[in-house]
Design a protein around this motif. Sequence first.
Motif, mmCIF file in Angstrom:
data_model
loop_
_atom_site.group_PDB
_atom_site.id
_atom_site.type_symbol
_atom_site.label_atom_id
_atom_site.label_comp_id
_atom_site.label_asym_id
_atom_site.label_seq_id
_atom_site.Cartn_x
_atom_site.Cartn_y
_atom_site.Cartn_z
ATOM 1 N N ALA A 166 0.964 -1.306 0.127
ATOM 2 C CA ALA A 166 0.095 -0.026 -0.082
ATOM 3 C C ALA A 166 0.801 1.256 -0.070
ATOM 4 O O ALA A 166 1.936 1.339 0.583
ATOM 5 C CB ALA A 166 -0.741 -0.006 1.307
ATOM 6 N N THR A 167 0.424 2.300 -0.802
ATOM 7 C CA THR A 167 1.338 3.516 -0.934
ATOM 8 C C THR A 167 0.554 4.654 -1.431
ATOM 9 O O THR A 167 -0.690 4.560 -1.840
ATOM 10 C CB THR A 167 2.205 2.956 -1.886
ATOM 11 O OG1 THR A 167 3.014 4.277 -2.249
ATOM 12 C CG2 THR A 167 1.513 2.694 -3.096
ATOM 13 N N PRO A 168 0.890 5.721 -0.941
ATOM 14 C CA PRO A 168 0.172 6.952 -1.550
ATOM 15 C C PRO A 168 0.603 7.075 -3.012
ATOM 16 O O PRO A 168 1.564 6.497 -3.484
ATOM 17 C CB PRO A 168 0.699 8.108 -0.593
ATOM 18 C CG PRO A 168 1.346 7.414 0.364
ATOM 19 C CD PRO A 168 1.860 6.109 0.101
ATOM 20 N N LYS A 227 1.658 -9.580 -6.715
ATOM 21 C CA LYS A 227 1.321 -8.692 -5.569
ATOM 22 C C LYS A 227 0.201 -7.970 -5.837
ATOM 23 O O LYS A 227 0.220 -7.668 -7.045
ATOM 24 C CB LYS A 227 2.763 -8.002 -5.237
ATOM 25 C CG LYS A 227 3.900 -8.682 -4.997
ATOM 26 C CD LYS A 227 3.896 -9.100 -3.652
ATOM 27 C CE LYS A 227 5.119 -9.990 -3.046
ATOM 28 N NZ LYS A 227 5.694 -11.181 -3.903
ATOM 29 N N ALA A 228 -0.534 -7.940 -4.870
ATOM 30 C CA ALA A 228 -1.635 -6.942 -4.980
ATOM 31 C C ALA A 228 -1.291 -5.446 -4.406
ATOM 32 O O ALA A 228 -0.301 -5.505 -3.662
ATOM 33 C CB ALA A 228 -2.807 -7.324 -4.191
ATOM 34 N N GLN A 256 -5.888 5.917 -13.740
ATOM 35 C CA GLN A 256 -4.344 5.205 -13.579
ATOM 36 C C GLN A 256 -4.374 4.099 -12.838
ATOM 37 O O GLN A 256 -3.870 2.860 -13.060
ATOM 38 C CB GLN A 256 -3.219 6.209 -13.130
ATOM 39 C CG GLN A 256 -2.928 7.313 -14.018
ATOM 40 C CD GLN A 256 -1.952 8.206 -13.289
ATOM 41 O OE1 GLN A 256 -1.573 8.145 -12.241
ATOM 42 N NE2 GLN A 256 -1.275 9.030 -14.348
ATOM 43 N N ARG A 257 -5.169 3.854 -11.814
ATOM 44 C CA ARG A 257 -5.315 2.600 -11.013
ATOM 45 C C ARG A 257 -6.081 1.606 -11.730
ATOM 46 O O ARG A 257 -5.725 0.502 -11.512
ATOM 47 C CB ARG A 257 -6.146 3.026 -9.611
ATOM 48 C CG ARG A 257 -5.724 4.199 -8.783
ATOM 49 C CD ARG A 257 -4.264 4.030 -8.145
ATOM 50 N NE ARG A 257 -4.051 5.308 -7.422
ATOM 51 C CZ ARG A 257 -3.446 6.308 -7.820
ATOM 52 N NH1 ARG A 257 -2.923 6.550 -9.178
ATOM 53 N NH2 ARG A 257 -3.318 7.350 -7.182
ATOM 54 N N ARG A 260 -4.409 -2.170 -12.550
ATOM 55 C CA ARG A 260 -4.918 -3.324 -11.817
ATOM 56 C C ARG A 260 -4.863 -2.905 -10.389
ATOM 57 O O ARG A 260 -4.889 -3.857 -9.592
ATOM 58 C CB ARG A 260 -4.882 -4.496 -12.144
ATOM 59 C CG ARG A 260 -5.516 -4.831 -13.797
ATOM 60 C CD ARG A 260 -4.655 -4.501 -14.954
ATOM 61 N NE ARG A 260 -3.272 -4.684 -14.908
ATOM 62 C CZ ARG A 260 -2.369 -4.282 -15.654
ATOM 63 N NH1 ARG A 260 -2.397 -2.961 -16.237
ATOM 64 N NH2 ARG A 260 -1.087 -4.737 -15.663
ATOM 65 N N PHE A 261 -4.658 -1.741 -9.956
ATOM 66 C CA PHE A 261 -4.473 -1.500 -8.488
ATOM 67 C C PHE A 261 -6.099 -1.081 -7.825
ATOM 68 O O PHE A 261 -7.096 -0.943 -8.232
ATOM 69 C CB PHE A 261 -4.061 -0.175 -8.346
ATOM 70 C CG PHE A 261 -2.227 -0.505 -8.565
ATOM 71 C CD1 PHE A 261 -1.818 -1.629 -8.898
ATOM 72 C CD2 PHE A 261 -1.373 0.627 -8.462
ATOM 73 C CE1 PHE A 261 -0.368 -1.939 -9.027
ATOM 74 C CE2 PHE A 261 -0.211 0.412 -8.661
ATOM 75 C CZ PHE A 261 0.382 -0.831 -8.923
#
Length: 317
Positions: A17-19, A45-46, A109-110, A114-115
């Motif tokens: 998880a990240t900004p 990785k998700a 963008q997400r 596929r985020f």
Amino acid sequence: HIEFDDINHSNDIDLLATPSSYQFRAFDQTGGYMLLADTLELNNKACFVSFDHTTFLVPNLPNNKERLCEDPETEVALSLLAEMRRANKKDLLQTREQTIQAMRREFMQRIYKRFGYWWFDMLEGWFYDDGLMNEIKHEVEISKRIMNIDKKSNSEVAVFFSGQSLYYMNKMSEINTETICTQRDGLGRMGAPYDSFSLGDINKVNFNQYKLFIFVESLLLSDEQREIINKLKASGKTILFIGPVDYAKDGIKSVEEMVNMKLGIQDELENTVVCENTKYGYYNLKKDNFYVDDDSIVLGRYESSNKPALCRKNNIF
């Protein structure tokens, strides 16, 4: 940061998880990630990425009567942030419309990578606005509609970054900042989608998908990586090296072998390359500066010395 391959390859880690990147957040900028998005998928990785941009509400949030928070430290932090944003609006989303358009840019963008995606209401009140909440509702509805649709990249550009190469850079030179961090803005504006990978995962990439391969400051290659890149050259793929590839192995000799050009190192300190319609380069003077010393096709020259700085070679093999 340098050992991100250990994280990506670990069987003990499933989710990151990240900004968003703290750079390129303004209304007229490109957005960006703080990790190599497509390497995560190669390693199963998700990833969740938050939208924590300072919305147009932030400068006046301390006066918002809807806020419920009564924590003194939070209120002090919010007041300081609001004051800072009122004084410097350069990177602030200044209107509701600008904020919504930035939310849509980040959301798309997400989706493309596929985020997962979420909205971080930091210090409370970031999204206390009917227009922003309606936009969040709209994006959630879109996510639900497309959730079960198979999604994959259609990028034709693959960009490789090397964590190990950072061990060979003088961090005070800012080369890593200028070529790795700020490079993302140019990549976002080139008119073609790109995928970003760790050089450590080059053996997992489907090369048939891509037409252009960019290697950013890959100062040291393994034997396997050299072999793969040579196969790409032999297959007729277009390859762009930014920085002296494999320089840490055997100096200029290694670079010449990888780019198939005869090179020299000039004494002059330079930071600007002039092409037909543009200039590019570092913010500050740098050395060593490599120049091409053979019959390669010249695309750009150093501004001061006029020596060939950006060149290409056709039909290498």
